[in-house]
Design a protein around this motif. Structure first.
Motif, mmCIF file in Angstrom:
data_model
loop_
_atom_site.group_PDB
_atom_site.id
_atom_site.type_symbol
_atom_site.label_atom_id
_atom_site.label_comp_id
_atom_site.label_asym_id
_atom_site.label_seq_id
_atom_site.Cartn_x
_atom_site.Cartn_y
_atom_site.Cartn_z
ATOM 1 N N MET A 1 0.751 -1.220 0.061
ATOM 2 C CA MET A 1 0.042 -0.227 -0.042
ATOM 3 C C MET A 1 0.765 1.300 0.028
ATOM 4 S SD MET A 1 -2.930 -0.504 2.582
ATOM 5 C CE MET A 1 -4.190 -1.857 2.806
ATOM 6 N N GLY A 2 0.529 2.196 -0.673
ATOM 7 C CA GLY A 2 0.972 3.528 -0.721
ATOM 8 C C GLY A 2 -0.079 4.572 -0.334
ATOM 9 N N LEU A 3 -0.006 5.120 0.898
ATOM 10 C CA LEU A 3 -0.976 6.073 1.627
ATOM 11 C C LEU A 3 -0.456 7.525 1.537
ATOM 12 C CD1 LEU A 3 -1.333 3.741 4.608
ATOM 13 C CD2 LEU A 3 -2.550 3.551 2.511
ATOM 14 N N ASP A 4 -1.629 8.282 1.465
ATOM 15 C CA ASP A 4 -1.384 9.671 1.577
ATOM 16 C C ASP A 4 -1.261 10.293 3.049
ATOM 17 O OD1 ASP A 4 -4.029 9.874 2.046
ATOM 18 O OD2 ASP A 4 -4.747 10.938 0.421
ATOM 19 N N ILE A 5 -1.113 9.409 3.732
ATOM 20 C CA ILE A 5 -0.894 9.706 5.295
ATOM 21 C C ILE A 5 0.466 10.059 5.678
ATOM 22 C CG2 ILE A 5 -1.508 8.764 7.790
ATOM 23 C CD1 ILE A 5 -3.471 7.095 6.656
#
Length: 522
Positions: free
Chosen positions: A326-330
């Motif tokens: 997963m690549g998250l914008d968090i």
């Protein structure tokens, strides 16, 4: 390259074992060719990119990268010890036993680790100290033994530390439970101490005691590290050094057949992705690919003894994996955890019956253990600032995924649907584990790797990621040695001694190079 070029050594497979052997050999002045079927070197030490995110296919930590460590010593063989930056880890995992309320940040160094265990389980102090005192010496003995290059040196070590040598011999054919149970009574402590088993998909009564001890304690002695830039940068760095020193690598070229005469390999027929063929000649060969494929596909029928082929066919492989990337914008600062490696363990669900059900049904909704890696908490270069890279892995087998393979070898439409279902299961699990209720809204990139993925890119039987099953029966009683029935062919990689794992595979490459030196000097 000319079609019939002659090489001192040809290496099939540009994984870490092949790259290690190739570098040592070219440094000695030999003409070496490495053949790799994929567009990248590295085997399981490979990165891939999606948008702004870099993912590591399978590596979490590597032992022995610091001064005096095994990998560091191997890199010194071809002056590469300063070629990579390795980030040292302060702890291996954050182990959370949910049922029993155990929250354990496992330190790297052995003394610190033992001290923290005693704080959690003070009633077992005597057993904890006795166990690690005795078996840390066994591991040190074995590590020293593997570094001895001559039979005289090995014999000298054996007799100079005789009591430890005897303890090793008494341990080598036993499962882990047979040695832990002598010292430890508390069942929760047993689970905590043997947490490393879970990454192999094994229980204490199954896993080889020696392989557990080597895997568990080697990084307690030599440290655990993550290669800055990812394992793919590590493997590519080794490839660049190899080429700079005069070696040749053919990417997108697959070995199709080894020509063998009078029990000696003479050449390898290879084919590129356009169907064009070459057949370079050789004086010696290193097989750094699936040893079963070597025996049943690359060698012409009748060239290997039936006993050898049957020995390979009888062996069981380690589990494969299902991996969610997963690549998250968090922003990682907003996460509740600062952990790099978080393992959430549900003691009551970790039973053979439940694991068989999970694997058979491809149902990852309630896992006995969730192994979650947050890469940017150790290496921020994997994504832009303010974003997060996560992977979660669970062991499985190839069998439940075979139904998605069409008769022509292609994958069915149902396979894509199944991966979407699995994505949802992992999203829900990670969301709960990391306390991110709206996780799905933050996903910019998500991908799933199954055993079919791992088999496709690694070539390993059943998509196995650590070679043969880590049991005494398959590893210690009748091991697959580096030497083969073909006089000038030796093995490297996870299918031969000392087994799977980056440090072990690189050691196998070093051993292979030593064997090749002897062959070429005859």
């Amino acid at each position: 390259m000319e079609k019939n070029s002659l090489f001192d050594v040809i290496i099939i497979g540009a994984g870490m074992g092949g790259l290690t052997a190739g570098n040592i050999l070219v440094k000695k002045g030999y003409k070496v060719l490495i053949i790799e079927k994929n567009p990248k070197v590295g085997g399981y030490c490979v990165n891939f990119n999606r948008k702004d995110y870099r993912f590591d296919t399978n590596i979490h930590w590597i032992n022995g990268c610091g001064e005096g460590g095994m990998i560091n010593e191997i890199l010194k063989k071809f002056d590469a010890e300063n070629s990579m930056e390795f980030i040292p880890l302060k702890e291996v995992i954050h182990w959370v036993d949910i049922e029993h309320g155990i929250d354990f940040h496992a330190p790297i160094l052995l003394d610190d680790y033992v001290s923290e265990l005693i704080k959690l389980f003070p009633h077992e102090e005597k057993g904890i100290r006795s166990f690690y005192d005795k078996y840390s010496e066994v591991v040190r003995w074995l590590m020293d033994y593997m570094r001895k290059e001559s039979l005289f040196g090995k014999l000298g070590l054996f007799f100079s530390r005789l009591s430890t040598s005897i303890r090793f011999l008494r341990t080598v054919y036993k499962p882990l439970s047979s040695i832990i149970d002598k010292y430890i009574k508390d069942p929760v402590l047993k689970e905590t101490m043997s947490s490393f088993c879970t990454s192999f998909g094994l229980f204490r009564h199954e896993m080889s005691a020696i392989n557990f001890l080597m895997g568990e304690m080697s990084y307690r002695f030599e440290g655990a590290f993550y290669p800055k830039g990812g394992s793919g940068k590590f493997s590519q760095t080794l490839a660049d050094i190899f080429i700079t020193n005069g070696g040749k690598i053919l990417l997108n070229h697959q070995a199709k057949r080894i020509k063998i005469e009078n029990k000696k390999a003479k050449s390898v027929l290879i084919q590129n992705n356009k169907g064009e063929e070459l057949e370079p000649k050789l004086n010696s060969l290193i097989v750094n690919c699936d040893v079963t494929d070597f025996a049943t596909k690359l060698c012409p029928p009748g060239t290997l003894p039936r006993k050898y082929i049957n020995k390979l066919r009888k062996r069981q492989t380690t589990y494969s994996s299902i991996i969610c990337f997963m690549g998250l914008d968090i922003d990682p600062k907003e996460l509740e955890t600062k952990d790099y490696e978080l393992w959430l363990y549900r003691h009551n669900e970790n039973t053979p019956k439940n694991i068989k059900r999970i694997i058979k049904n491809r149902d990852y909704t309630n896992l006995p253990i969730e192994m979650i890696t947050i890469y940017n908490n150790i290496d921020p270069t994997c994504c832009p600032e303010g974003k997060t890279v996560i992977s979660s892995i669970y062991y499985t087998t190839m069998d439940p995924y075979k139904e998605f393979i069409n008769a022509d070898g292609s994958l069915s439409k149902e396979y894509r649907k199944e991966k979407e279902k699995i994505k949802k299961q992992f999203i829900d699990g990670i969301s709960k584990a990391l306390s991110i209720p709206n996780l799905e809204e933050h996903i910019e990139v998500i991908d799933i790797a199954t055993p079919l993925t791992l088999r496709k890119y690694s070539g390993n039987k059943n998509g196995a990621h650590l070679g043969w099953k880590q049991t005494p029966e398959f590893l210690m009683k009748d091991p697959i040695n580096a030497h083969t029935p073909i006089k000038n062919v030796v093995l490297a990689g996870q299918w031969t001694f000392p087994g799977g794992g980056v440090a072990s595979v690189m050691l196998s490459g070093y051993i292979a190079s030593e064997n090749i030196f002897k062959i070429l000097k005859k």
